[in-house]
Write a protein that holds these residues in place. Structure first.
Motif, PDB file in Angstrom:
ATOM      1  N   ILE A   2      -2.174  -2.400  -4.599  1.00 47.03           N
ATOM      2  CA  ILE A   2      -3.101  -3.221  -3.823  1.00 47.03           C
ATOM      3  C   ILE A   2      -3.023  -4.650  -4.334  1.00 47.03           C
ATOM      4  CG2 ILE A   2      -4.694  -1.418  -3.113  1.00 47.03           C
ATOM      5  CD1 ILE A   2      -6.414  -2.051  -5.506  1.00 47.03           C
TER       6      ILE A   2
ATOM      7  N   ALA B  75      -7.021   0.177  -1.267  1.00 41.33           N
ATOM      8  CA  ALA B  75      -6.346  -0.485  -0.148  1.00 41.33           C
ATOM      9  C   ALA B  75      -7.351  -0.994   0.886  1.00 41.33           C
ATOM     10  CB  ALA B  75      -5.360   0.479   0.516  1.00 41.33           C
TER      11      ALA B  75
ATOM     12  N   HIS C 103       0.830  -1.206   0.000  1.00 38.23           N
ATOM     13  CA  HIS C 103       0.000   0.000   0.000  1.00 38.23           C
ATOM     14  C   HIS C 103       0.865   1.257   0.000  1.00 38.23           C
ATOM     15  CE1 HIS C 103      -3.606  -2.397   1.847  1.00 38.23           C
ATOM     16  NE2 HIS C 103      -3.313  -2.758   0.604  1.00 38.23           N
TER      17      HIS C 103
ATOM     18  N   ASP D  43      -5.891   1.648   5.394  1.00 34.41           N
ATOM     19  CA  ASP D  43      -4.991   0.731   4.712  1.00 34.41           C
ATOM     20  C   ASP D  43      -4.530  -0.339   5.697  1.00 34.41           C
ATOM     21  OD1 ASP D  43      -3.127   2.011   6.342  1.00 34.41           O
ATOM     22  OD2 ASP D  43      -2.313   3.241   4.719  1.00 34.41           O
TER      23      ASP D  43
END
Length: 648
Positions: free
Chosen positions: A145, A204, A140, A274
């Motif tokens: 991703i 994310a 991330h 994230d």
């Protein structure tokens, strides 16, 4: 058991076991089948190590879109260097086979662990999820991703190290990627996020959602959602909240419910942003659990089911790919529930005065407005078909400006190029001329310039250390030669060519000069030579001359060398040769024997170490009295010399 999941389908044909790809990778064993590729265990014949070889399915090799995605996967994943990410080592093609060489991880997948053990203790679950999130957080931070986080892609090496595998669906986070045009929703349906199903986008937070569902499954031994068809599972992701762990297992600590609910929120804005933030929340949750709570298994072990007794069909549906509309549609729609019979109208207790119905005209107006809006959306609005302009060869800013001018967004990803200068667009995805909808995103691959690696510092390293440093720097060893060195240990590197810091392409050769140690010098014997000549000879060879002492010698002239240490053999530069220098013979003064008789004079001279010779001056009449000596009395002469007595 190897660390790659076994595919449910039969091995792809043709079987590559026994073949050598790219003259380097000998295929040893079929490991698994995926939607895009087949995975084999192979031996790297060049470096003599095992690798996992991911080979694109034969029918996709001729599909340009799949090939581009396959190459993007290799480039993206190769940039992810992390102890908890399965490394990508190489990619290439051979006789129509496109492949990626990856780190081979011996161990088990988390899926295999869950199948064998059912649920895990909270401690074990958190111990596995923490490095998994660490790996995802690294991706991330790099703007990437995973998009397919699931137990099959979490590997547990035999020594306990956790690795995240198969960044095969990786894309730039900034692109807010949509579903693939391949008619399959990218990501396994059991762990796919609501936004991927409903809107075809992922960021994310989608990885966070999948990680939360994995935590739920590790704690309970069950998948959060199941169904007989993939679409049923996907429907639940969009319309139902992730169950609480406590709804499956009584006595679950509240903090575990909270952490799963946070990661599994249907609204991505309510999730951790994230993996790094989720990992931080996980650490906080762990600190609130006692050792007893951490070590208490919440669910139960199981065999053949997921712990809830669900059928194999339900489990299969939960891990199957989800069909999506054609690539022309930017979002994914789910089938609505089966219409139910309308309920009978509610009757009131009082009569109602009937009025003339106006709804037909309202319906006509709404229909007309909807038709007009639809025409606008698909002709002038955000869904207007637009050909992707040619941006290859443009500077990034110019390419982005051109795309914006035709209503298209852009995302960027960097890659090395031997042909394009840094900052120049190498390619676009979709390619120029492809028709897409306005507001869709065009991925731009931007040149970082030629791929170059600096020659690392190698001086004074052993050969093995130097070779390891070159390998780490993605360079290779070239010609190796040897030289004597007075300062560098034998077997160590004296110098390199090109010099340290020189940029070279990947695999560039670096020539090594290796020390043979100090150069031996043959010692010349200089005994009998003058000290000056001895010094000239020995010092000229790089040795040091030291005068140890001076001694009398009856045989070696004064100033010459009597002896040396060592007398011969070999020394090294700067070593010392010690010499003994002659002072010449021992000198004695001639005694004064004038007036003495010959006998007495002879005794005196011989006592002084001299020899005697008698010379009669008057041969006829001689009384044997010494009149004079030669040399004269007091003269310093070598011991053993002869003195002549002259008598009368």
């Amino acid at each position: 058991m190897n660390a790659y999941t076994r595919g449910v389908s039969s091995p792809a044909v043709p079987d590559l076991v026994g073949e050598v790809l790219d003259g380097r990778y000998e295929v040893l064993e079929h490991l698994a089948d995926g939607g895009m590729a087949i995975v084999y265990r192979a031996l790297d014949l060049r470096l003599h190590r095992e690798v996992a070889l991911k080979v694109l399915r034969p029918h996709l090799v001729h599909d340009d879109e799949f090939v581009r995605r396959f190459e993007r996967e290799a480039r993206s994943a190769a940039g992810l260097q992390h102890p908890h990410i399965v490394g990508v080592l190489d990619y290439g093609s051979d006789n129509g086979h496109l492949f990626i060489a990856m780190e081979y991880v011996a161990g088990r997948t988390l899926r295999q662990v869950l199948e064998d053990e059912g649920s895990l203790t909270p401690r074990a679950a958190l111990d596995i999820l923490d490095p998994t999130l660490d790996a995802l957080a690294h991706a991330h931070r790099a703007g990437l991703i995973h998009r397919d986080v699931k137990p099959e892609n979490v590997l547990l090496r035999d020594d306990g190290v956790v690795k995240v595998a198969d960044f095969g669906l990786v894309r730039a986070v900034t692109s807010q990627t949509v579903t693939s045009s391949s008619q399959v929703l990218l990501g396994t349906v059991a762990y796919v996020s609501p936004e991927q199903v409903g809107r075809g986008i992922a960021d994310a937070r989608s990885d966070v959602y999948a990680a939360g569902l994995i935590l739920f499954e590790m704690l309970t031994g069950e998948k959060a959602f199941s169904g007989d068809l993939p679409v049923n599972v996907a429907f639940q992701h969009v319309h139902e909240d992730v169950p609480k762990v406590s709804s499956k297992v009584a006595g679950t600590p509240k903090v575990l419910d909270e952490i799963v609910s946070a990661a599994g929120a249907r609204d991505p804005d309510l999730r951790p942003t994230d993996a790094a933030e989720f990992r931080s929340l996980l650490a906080g949750a762990r600190s609130r659990l006692s050792d007893q709570q951490l070590d208490r298994r919440l669910g139960t072990a199981h065999t053949g089911t997921d712990g809830s007794g669900r059928s194999a069909a339900a489990l299969s549906a939960a891990t199957a790919p989800l069909p999506v509309p054609s690539s022309d549609v930017a979002t994914t729609t789910l089938p609505t529930a089966t219409p139910q019979p309308a309920l009978p109208p509610v009757r009131t207790a009082y009569p109602v005065k009937r009025k003339r119905k106006a709804w037909p005209w309202v319906l006509v107006a709404l229909s007309a407005a909807l038709l007009a809006a639809t025409v606008w959306v698909f002709t002038k609005g955000p869904l207007t078909p637009t050909p992707v302009p040619k941006v290859e060869g443009l500077e990034l800013a110019a390419a982005q400006k051109l795309l914006t001018s035709v209503g298209l967004a852009s995302s960027t990803q960097q890659a090395f190029s031997e042909d394009a200068a840094a900052g120049i667009v190498i390619s676009s995805d979709p390619r120029a001329g492809t028709t897409i909808r306005k507001s869709q995103t065009v991925g731009l691959i931007v040149s970082k310039g030629p791929e170059r690696y600096a020659v690392p510092p190698l001086a004074n390293l052993s050969v093995d250390q130097a070779l390891a440093a070159l390998k780490e720097a993605r360079l290779s060893s070239g010609r190796q030669s040897q030289e004597f060195s007075e300062t560098v240990t034998q077997g160590a590197i004296i110098s390199v060519d090109p010099a340290e810091g020189t940029p070279l392409p990947p695999g560039g050769a670096v020539n090594l000069v290796i020390s043979k140690g100090r150069q031996p010098i043959a010692v010349t014997n200089v005994e009998g030579k003058s000290l000056a000549d001895a010094k000239s000879t020995l010092e000229g060879a790089g040795l040091v001359v030291a005068v140890g002492s001076e001694e009398n010698s009856d045989t070696v002239p004064k100033g010459n060398v009597i002896s040396q240490t060592p007398p011969g053999g070999q020394l090294f530069k700067g070593d010392t040769v010690t010499v003994v220098v002659s002072k010449g013979p021992v000198l004695v003064a001639v005694p004064d024997v004038v007036g003495n008789q010959v006998g007495a004079a002879t005794a005196t001279l011989e006592a002084a170490g001299l020899r005697v010779k008698v010379q009669k001056l008057l041969p006829g009449i001689n009384f044997g009295t010494v009149q004079s000596t030669d040399p004269a009395a007091g003269t310093q002469i070598p011991k053993g010399s002869t003195v002549t007595l002259k008598t009368v």
